[in-house]
Write an enzyme that holds these catalytic residues in place. Structure first.
Site, PDB file in Angstrom:
ATOM      1  N   GLU A  88       0.833  -1.202   0.000  1.00 29.21           N
ATOM      2  CA  GLU A  88       0.000   0.000   0.000  1.00 29.21           C
ATOM      3  C   GLU A  88       0.868   1.253   0.000  1.00 29.21           C
ATOM      4  O   GLU A  88       0.525   2.261  -0.638  1.00 29.21           O
ATOM      5  CB  GLU A  88      -0.940  -0.026   1.208  1.00 29.21           C
ATOM      6  CG  GLU A  88      -2.026  -1.095   1.073  1.00 29.21           C
ATOM      7  CD  GLU A  88      -2.912  -1.234   2.295  1.00 29.21           C
ATOM      8  OE1 GLU A  88      -4.138  -1.079   2.161  1.00 29.21           O
ATOM      9  OE2 GLU A  88      -2.373  -1.527   3.385  1.00 29.21           O
ATOM     10  N   GLU A 148      -3.694  -9.952   3.347  1.00 29.13           N
ATOM     11  CA  GLU A 148      -4.519  -9.713   4.525  1.00 29.13           C
ATOM     12  C   GLU A 148      -5.634 -10.736   4.734  1.00 29.13           C
ATOM     13  O   GLU A 148      -6.003 -11.024   5.881  1.00 29.13           O
ATOM     14  CB  GLU A 148      -5.133  -8.303   4.452  1.00 29.13           C
ATOM     15  CG  GLU A 148      -4.167  -7.178   4.795  1.00 29.13           C
ATOM     16  CD  GLU A 148      -3.363  -6.695   3.605  1.00 29.13           C
ATOM     17  OE1 GLU A 148      -2.735  -5.633   3.706  1.00 29.13           O
ATOM     18  OE2 GLU A 148      -3.350  -7.392   2.566  1.00 29.13           O
TER      19      GLU A 148
END
Length: 264
Positions: free
Chosen positions: A118, A138
């Protein structure tokens, strides 16, 4: 929550010849984005926001990884209130980096996962060593990318690559990421600095005024077309649902115990 006595990743900001370098250094060469590290990045970015001379920002890690991801210890026993603070802070950090008017380059020297990817997505260019693996794992922890990963992956590359990384949760090799357009250059580890320098010199040879105006125009077009802020809110709400459903507790504990998660 996290043990405050465990060392966190530090952030060093250096500036020379219109190029700023943000270097992350973690214990044993493994960088994570814990609370203190995110705060240090906020402070460094604030300095860059006030420095009109900087034209290029390089983000890089040291040792074994670029950034391994968020600090998993901070997810232990996390409440919905704490989760909201964590998500909003991470989103704000990535947005501040993305919104810098200078050109941002992620120099990916090793594994780049979760919050690390990210962070790279908030940059304009991504250069990786050929041995690097990147991705958003995730879902294996019962959560989802919550610092702009779902939004930027979809906006920048489309829903198919976004689903490939996010729903499967696998890390993919740099070569495959290059083919998908997720990164811009792949280099042997010993050639990373030379590849990075060539990109920097090429960018510096262009008009800084035109680059800044073009970057602002692209950002405005992207934000209007894809409703970025609405996407960030959806990402936050989805993460909070994972916390409320107990998925994060199951996934994180299984990760720490090194056992397969038993999803409820």
């Amino acid at each position: 929550m996290r043990d405050p006595d465990i060392p966190q990743t530090t952030v060093d900001l250096s500036i020379a010849d219109q190029v700023a370098t943000l270097t992350l250094s973690g214990p044993k060469g493994i960088q994570t984005l814990g609370t203190a590290t995110r705060q240090a990045l906020h402070e460094a970015i604030e300095q860059l926001e006030q420095n009109a001379e900087v034209r290029i920002v390089v983000v890089r890690g040291t040792g074994r990884t670029f950034v391994a991801g968020a600090d998993i210890q901070e997810f232990r026993g996390i409440t919905e209130k704490q989760a909201r603070v964590l998500v909003e802070d991470g989103q704000a950090l990535m947005n501040r980096l993305a919104d810098l008017s200078c050109v941002k380059i992620a120099a990916i020297n090793g594994p780049c996962a979760g919050g690390g990817w990210e962070l790279a997505l908030a940059c304009d260019y991504r250069i990786a060593v050929d041995s690097a693996r990147i991705g958003l794992p995730e879902v294996s922890l019962g959560l989802l990318p919550c610092w702009g990963g779902t939004v930027r992956m979809t906006e920048m590359f489309g829903s198919s690559p976004a689903k490939k990384l996010i729903l499967r949760g696998d890390l993919i090799p740099a070569g495959e990421a290059l083919q998908l357009g997720l990164i811009d250059d792949v280099a042997a580890p010993e050639e990373l600095d030379a590849t990075l320098e060539a990109r920097i010199q090429s960018l510096l040879s262009r008009s800084p005024f035109a680059q800044r105006e073009a970057a602002r125009a692209i950002s405005r077009i992207s934000a209007r077309h894809h409703q970025t802020q609405l996407g960030m809110a959806d990402e936050l709400n989805a993460f909070l649902k994972c916390v409320a459903a107990g998925q994060v507790e199951i996934g994180v504990q299984a990760f720490l115990d090194k056992t397969p998660p038993q999803w409820g």
